[in-house]
Every structure is written in structure tokens, then in C-alpha cells.
Design an enzyme around this catalytic site. Structure first.
Site, mmCIF file in Angstrom:
data_model
loop_
_atom_site.group_PDB
_atom_site.id
_atom_site.type_symbol
_atom_site.label_atom_id
_atom_site.label_comp_id
_atom_site.label_asym_id
_atom_site.label_seq_id
_atom_site.Cartn_x
_atom_site.Cartn_y
_atom_site.Cartn_z
ATOM 1 C CG HIS A 244 -62.037 11.771 14.405
ATOM 2 N ND1 HIS A 244 -61.100 10.774 14.322
ATOM 3 C CD2 HIS A 244 -61.442 12.888 13.929
ATOM 4 C CE1 HIS A 244 -59.979 11.253 13.810
ATOM 5 N NE2 HIS A 244 -60.157 12.534 13.564
ATOM 6 C CD GLU B 271 -64.871 6.992 15.208
ATOM 7 O OE1 GLU B 271 -64.173 6.114 14.680
ATOM 8 O OE2 GLU B 271 -64.855 8.186 14.816
#
Length: 149
Positions: free
Chosen positions: A53, A55
Site C-alpha cells: 500500500h 502508506e
């Protein structure tokens, strides 16, 4: 940091999100002292990694660049409210401020579906809804295309 700066960095995160290809278009930018430390977009599909992901990638890049897992004095900008996995990593890396565009009623872990701070006991400043319309529209268009196939 003011709303104008938040918009500036979230626009950069939106540009990252547009690079996501077959992945859900999410982009993230980590900033310290008005300097971009790292930026990334979702690559879960392209690299076959469930943890890829935006992040998670930004945190890993920044930790390596700064030679520290503690990301004190940073601000994370992300186009979509982080999921529980990402929120946990954000909290454990001690990011003190998170700014995101679109809320995620299904998986959002900074107040929409749940709040990971209730479990990890680290309480960053959360700013939501910056460029919300643009972030939501990018996601809407992506899922519209996916459902058409």
C-alpha cells in the site's frame, strides 16, 4: 501547517495515486520541514504483495532514508483514509500528523470504520477531507472501470 500547504502536498499524493495502474489509486507523501522525504502509490497488484500500500511504501522508504523507524516531526499525506494495516504502521512509526482526502467508510482506520489509536494508544493529529472531491472522484472512476469488466 496551513490548509494551503495541505492542498499542495495532497495534490502531489494525487499525482502519485494516478500511477497506480491496476491497483486502487491511492498515493501518499511524507513531508518533514516542508521537504518531501518519500512518496509512493499502491503497487499491490503489480508486485503481488498484499502490504504494498502507498502508506506502507512511504514509511519504509522514509525510515531507510532517515535511518530511523521513528518518523517524528513528519506529516503523512494520503489520498484515502488508511486501512487498519497502514494505520498500525503509521502509529507504530510515530507519525505525528496525518492528512487525508477521502474517507473510507468500509476500511478507514482513523475514525470512519474504526480508530486504530484506540488500540495502539498513539494519538496523531488527523485532518480529513482535504481535496476530498478530487480524491473521491479518482476512486469512483477507478471502480466504475473495474465494475465494467
Amino acid at each position: 501547517m496551513n490548509s494551503e500547504n495541505h492542498q499542495k502536498y495532497l495534490k502531489i499524493a494525487l499525482e502519485e495515486a494516478k500511477k497506480s495502474g491496476k491497483d486502487v489509486p491511492v498515493g501518499a507523501v511524507l513531508v518533514r520541514n516542508n521537504e518531501i522525504i518519500s512518496k509512493a502509490h499502491n503497487t499491490k497488484e503489480s508486485v503481488n504483495d498484499p502490504a504494498a500500500h502507498a502508506e506502507m511504501l512511504v514509511i519504509k522508504q522514509a525510515s531507510q532514508k532517515l535511518n530511523s523507524w521513528r518518523l517524528d516531526n513528519t506529516i503523512l499525506y494520503v489520498t484515502l483514509e488508511p486501512c487498519p494495516m497502514c494505520a498500525s504502521a503509521i502509529l507504530y512509526s510515530r507519525v505525528p500528523e496525518i492528512v487525508f482526502g477521502a474517507s473510507d467508510q468500509l476500511y478507514g482506520a482513523f475514525g470512519s470504520a474504526l480508530n486504530m489509536s484506540d488500540y495502539i494508544k498513539f494519538y496523531p493529529k488527523i485532518t480529513r477531507g482535504i481535496l476530498e472531491q478530487e480524491c473521491s472522484e479518482l476512486l469512483r472512476q477507478f471502480f466504475e472501470k473495474v465494475r465494467a469488466y
